[in-house]
Design a protein around this motif. Structure first.
Motif, PDB file in Angstrom:
ATOM      1  N   ASN A  59      76.689  56.163  65.488  1.00 53.55           N
ATOM      2  CA  ASN A  59      76.257  57.271  66.508  1.00 53.55           C
ATOM      3  C   ASN A  59      76.287  56.806  67.720  1.00 53.55           C
ATOM      4  OD1 ASN A  59      75.544  58.587  64.041  1.00 53.55           O
ATOM      5  ND2 ASN A  59      73.413  58.486  64.397  1.00 53.55           N
ATOM      6  N   ILE A  60      76.676  57.818  68.773  1.00 53.62           N
ATOM      7  CA  ILE A  60      76.717  57.533  70.188  1.00 53.62           C
ATOM      8  C   ILE A  60      75.920  58.663  70.558  1.00 53.62           C
ATOM      9  CG2 ILE A  60      78.201  57.667  72.295  1.00 53.62           C
ATOM     10  CD1 ILE A  60      80.370  56.518  70.771  1.00 53.62           C
ATOM     11  N   LYS A  61      74.709  58.249  71.577  1.00 55.13           N
ATOM     12  CA  LYS A  61      73.868  59.316  71.741  1.00 55.13           C
ATOM     13  C   LYS A  61      73.336  60.210  70.534  1.00 55.13           C
ATOM     14  CE  LYS A  61      75.262  59.634  76.612  1.00 55.13           C
ATOM     15  NZ  LYS A  61      75.434  60.819  77.820  1.00 55.13           N
ATOM     16  N   GLU A  62      72.973  59.354  69.704  1.00 53.32           N
ATOM     17  CA  GLU A  62      72.349  60.229  68.338  1.00 53.32           C
ATOM     18  C   GLU A  62      73.370  61.084  67.949  1.00 53.32           C
ATOM     19  OE1 GLU A  62      68.846  61.616  69.425  1.00 53.32           O
ATOM     20  OE2 GLU A  62      67.702  59.886  70.143  1.00 53.32           O
ATOM     21  N   THR A  63      74.745  60.912  68.043  1.00 47.58           N
ATOM     22  CA  THR A  63      75.783  61.949  67.315  1.00 47.58           C
ATOM     23  C   THR A  63      76.803  61.201  66.602  1.00 47.58           C
ATOM     24  OG1 THR A  63      75.393  63.656  69.106  1.00 47.58           O
ATOM     25  CG2 THR A  63      77.425  63.826  67.594  1.00 47.58           C
ATOM     26  N   PRO A  64      76.784  61.356  65.520  1.00 50.07           N
ATOM     27  CA  PRO A  64      78.044  60.685  64.655  1.00 50.07           C
ATOM     28  C   PRO A  64      79.512  60.952  65.241  1.00 50.07           C
ATOM     29  CG  PRO A  64      76.620  61.853  62.998  1.00 50.07           C
ATOM     30  CD  PRO A  64      76.113  62.415  64.476  1.00 50.07           C
ATOM     31  N   VAL A  65      80.147  59.696  65.527  1.00 48.31           N
ATOM     32  CA  VAL A  65      81.389  59.929  66.144  1.00 48.31           C
ATOM     33  C   VAL A  65      82.353  60.572  65.562  1.00 48.31           C
ATOM     34  CG1 VAL A  65      81.098  57.706  67.627  1.00 48.31           C
ATOM     35  CG2 VAL A  65      82.158  57.402  65.296  1.00 48.31           C
ATOM     36  N   SER A  66      82.046  60.521  64.096  1.00 53.97           N
ATOM     37  CA  SER A  66      83.194  61.294  63.184  1.00 53.97           C
ATOM     38  C   SER A  66      82.964  62.751  63.049  1.00 53.97           C
ATOM     39  CB  SER A  66      83.068  60.585  61.501  1.00 53.97           C
ATOM     40  OG  SER A  66      81.789  60.713  61.198  1.00 53.97           O
ATOM     41  N   LYS A  67      81.801  63.068  63.642  1.00 53.19           N
ATOM     42  CA  LYS A  67      81.723  64.676  63.378  1.00 53.19           C
ATOM     43  C   LYS A  67      81.429  65.405  64.790  1.00 53.19           C
ATOM     44  CE  LYS A  67      78.749  63.858  59.321  1.00 53.19           C
ATOM     45  NZ  LYS A  67      77.274  64.074  58.621  1.00 53.19           N
ATOM     46  N   SER A  68      81.620  64.516  65.795  1.00 50.48           N
ATOM     47  CA  SER A  68      81.864  65.284  67.075  1.00 50.48           C
ATOM     48  C   SER A  68      82.809  64.529  68.160  1.00 50.48           C
ATOM     49  CB  SER A  68      80.325  65.236  67.703  1.00 50.48           C
ATOM     50  OG  SER A  68      80.581  65.839  69.045  1.00 50.48           O
ATOM     51  N   GLU A  69      83.591  65.308  69.047  1.00 52.14           N
ATOM     52  CA  GLU A  69      84.292  64.625  69.960  1.00 52.14           C
ATOM     53  C   GLU A  69      83.808  64.666  71.275  1.00 52.14           C
ATOM     54  OE1 GLU A  69      88.274  66.198  69.709  1.00 52.14           O
ATOM     55  OE2 GLU A  69      88.440  65.245  67.778  1.00 52.14           O
ATOM     56  N   GLU A  70      82.561  65.081  71.286  1.00 47.90           N
ATOM     57  CA  GLU A  70      81.639  64.929  72.707  1.00 47.90           C
ATOM     58  C   GLU A  70      81.785  63.859  73.349  1.00 47.90           C
ATOM     59  OE1 GLU A  70      80.100  67.381  75.679  1.00 47.90           O
ATOM     60  OE2 GLU A  70      80.849  68.042  73.792  1.00 47.90           O
ATOM     61  N   TRP A  71      81.495  62.592  72.607  1.00 50.74           N
ATOM     62  CA  TRP A  71      81.489  61.483  73.178  1.00 50.74           C
ATOM     63  C   TRP A  71      82.812  60.853  73.806  1.00 50.74           C
ATOM     64  CZ3 TRP A  71      85.051  57.959  71.094  1.00 50.74           C
ATOM     65  CH2 TRP A  71      85.702  58.405  69.929  1.00 50.74           C
ATOM     66  N   LYS A  72      83.827  61.561  73.481  1.00 48.30           N
ATOM     67  CA  LYS A  72      85.061  61.261  73.848  1.00 48.30           C
ATOM     68  C   LYS A  72      85.215  61.572  75.715  1.00 48.30           C
ATOM     69  CE  LYS A  72      87.863  61.689  69.806  1.00 48.30           C
ATOM     70  NZ  LYS A  72      88.840  62.284  69.149  1.00 48.30           N
ATOM     71  N   LYS A  73      84.300  62.409  76.046  1.00 50.30           N
ATOM     72  CA  LYS A  73      84.367  62.922  77.457  1.00 50.30           C
ATOM     73  C   LYS A  73      83.774  61.702  78.116  1.00 50.30           C
ATOM     74  CE  LYS A  73      83.868  67.858  76.021  1.00 50.30           C
ATOM     75  NZ  LYS A  73      83.045  69.003  76.457  1.00 50.30           N
ATOM     76  N   PHE A  74      83.190  60.981  77.747  1.00 50.72           N
ATOM     77  CA  PHE A  74      82.410  60.074  78.648  1.00 50.72           C
ATOM     78  C   PHE A  74      82.691  58.662  78.157  1.00 50.72           C
ATOM     79  CE2 PHE A  74      79.237  61.583  75.788  1.00 50.72           C
ATOM     80  CZ  PHE A  74      78.632  60.469  75.280  1.00 50.72           C
ATOM     81  N   THR A  75      83.748  58.438  77.286  1.00 45.67           N
ATOM     82  CA  THR A  75      84.092  57.054  76.900  1.00 45.67           C
ATOM     83  C   THR A  75      85.620  56.785  77.278  1.00 45.67           C
ATOM     84  OG1 THR A  75      82.306  57.264  74.822  1.00 45.67           O
ATOM     85  CG2 THR A  75      84.222  55.716  74.728  1.00 45.67           C
ATOM     86  N   GLY A  76      85.802  55.583  77.869  1.00 41.68           N
ATOM     87  CA  GLY A  76      87.062  55.174  78.385  1.00 41.68           C
ATOM     88  C   GLY A  76      87.277  53.805  77.299  1.00 41.68           C
ATOM     89  N   SER A  77      88.655  53.724  76.911  1.00 42.42           N
ATOM     90  CA  SER A  77      88.825  52.728  75.964  1.00 42.42           C
ATOM     91  C   SER A  77      90.431  52.306  76.031  1.00 42.42           C
ATOM     92  CB  SER A  77      88.644  52.979  74.501  1.00 42.42           C
ATOM     93  OG  SER A  77      89.446  54.278  74.047  1.00 42.42           O
ATOM     94  N   PHE A  78      90.797  51.150  75.837  1.00 44.24           N
ATOM     95  CA  PHE A  78      92.239  50.633  75.673  1.00 44.24           C
ATOM     96  C   PHE A  78      92.023  49.409  74.487  1.00 44.24           C
ATOM     97  CE2 PHE A  78      95.615  47.866  77.028  1.00 44.24           C
ATOM     98  CZ  PHE A  78      96.538  48.765  76.610  1.00 44.24           C
ATOM     99  N   LEU A  79      92.675  49.605  73.409  1.00 41.77           N
ATOM    100  CA  LEU A  79      92.589  48.460  72.593  1.00 41.77           C
ATOM    101  C   LEU A  79      94.017  47.826  72.528  1.00 41.77           C
ATOM    102  CD1 LEU A  79      90.882  49.758  69.462  1.00 41.77           C
ATOM    103  CD2 LEU A  79      89.851  48.861  71.514  1.00 41.77           C
ATOM    104  N   ASP A  80      95.131  48.597  72.696  1.00 42.41           N
ATOM    105  CA  ASP A  80      96.258  48.061  72.518  1.00 42.41           C
ATOM    106  C   ASP A  80      97.650  49.079  72.883  1.00 42.41           C
ATOM    107  OD1 ASP A  80      96.951  49.853  70.237  1.00 42.41           O
ATOM    108  OD2 ASP A  80      95.966  48.439  68.865  1.00 42.41           O
ATOM    109  N   ASP A  81      98.769  48.642  72.817  1.00 44.76           N
ATOM    110  CA  ASP A  81      99.795  49.630  73.528  1.00 44.76           C
ATOM    111  C   ASP A  81      99.996  50.769  72.731  1.00 44.76           C
ATOM    112  OD1 ASP A  81     100.478  47.215  74.547  1.00 44.76           O
ATOM    113  OD2 ASP A  81     102.538  46.875  73.964  1.00 44.76           O
TER     114      ASP A  81
END
Length: 237
Positions: A59-81
């Motif tokens: 959960n991010i901010k009490e919301t399951p990441v698999s059930k909402s895309e709201e968290w993507k608006k405030f999450t920056g990420s880079f894992l690989d190419d």
């Protein structure tokens, strides 16, 4: 901010990750360490909903990441190419990401001016497509993309790899500054000096499980070096 519960990822009969529970608080900088195959990238991929958990939840901010895309608006990420678009130039890619965050040209120009010490004078002026860039410049492109949009959460996998010393130092200071401003960061790295240099807390994975979760102190680097050094016998050198 981020909470996992009974998180398990299996591939066939092999358990790649098994975390009973982990809570990451706002403005913490988590240094994620462990040898190859320890489960670091699996954990980050689950956190970003790139793969599905076999059991459990994140959960991010009490919301399951698999059930909402709201968290993507405030999450920056880079894992690989794979996060990049190979047939774009670096500037085209950053422009693309900025538009996703509804930035205008002035916002992007200001961002690029502020981060110029990281990427250098000629990095964005060339016409090379991302697929033809050096590994270091690919990493710079992905890291810059992760910082666009003023994220509340930053997730980076091996961000210091292949960067020149000036860029490494800039990134260390940037992550620390972001944390001071309330940003939460998770940084996975094999470089113990870099990760202990920026982190407020260290989480160590081994065989897919958390074996150490401690506040970062003056003695943490020495303790980590001793831990991993103990796995080496004189006969192997």
């Amino acid at each position: 901010m981020i909470h996992t519960e009974k998180l398990i990822k299996k591939y066939g009969n092999k358990t790649a990750l098994s975390i009973e529970g982990l809570t990451i608080n706002k403005n913490e900088v988590i240094g994620l360490v462990g040898n190859n195959g320890a489960g670091k990238t699996t954990f980050l991929s689950l956190l970003l909903d790139l793969i599905q958990a076999t059991e459990g939840s994140i959960n991010i901010k009490e919301t399951p990441v698999s059930k909402s895309e709201e968290w993507k608006k405030f999450t920056g990420s880079f894992l690989d190419d794979s996060f990049l678009v190979p047939f774009m130039t670096s500037f085209e890619y950053l422009e693309f990401v900025s538009k996703l965050h509804q930035w205008d040209k002035g916002d992007l120009d200001e961002f690029l001016e502020q981060t110029k010490s990281f990427y250098g004078d000629d990095f964005l002026t060339g016409k090379k497509m991302i697929k033809d860039l050096s590994k270091g410049n690919k990493n710079k492109t992905g890291i810059l993309g992760a910082l666009i949009g003023n994220p509340e959460i930053i997730i980076l996998d091996e961000p210091f790899a292949n960067l020149d010393p000036t860029s490494q130092q800039w990134l260390r200071l940037k992550i620390q500054k972001l944390a001071e401003d309330g940003v939460t960061a998770i940084v996975s790295s094999h470089d113990l000096q870099h990760v202990t240099g920026i982190s407020s807390r260290i989480v160590m994975l081994e065989d897919g499980q958390i074996v150490k979760d401690v506040d970062n102190t003056e003695s943490t680097l020495e303790e980590l070096e001793a831990y991993f050094g103990a796995k080496i016998s004189e006969e192997t050198i």
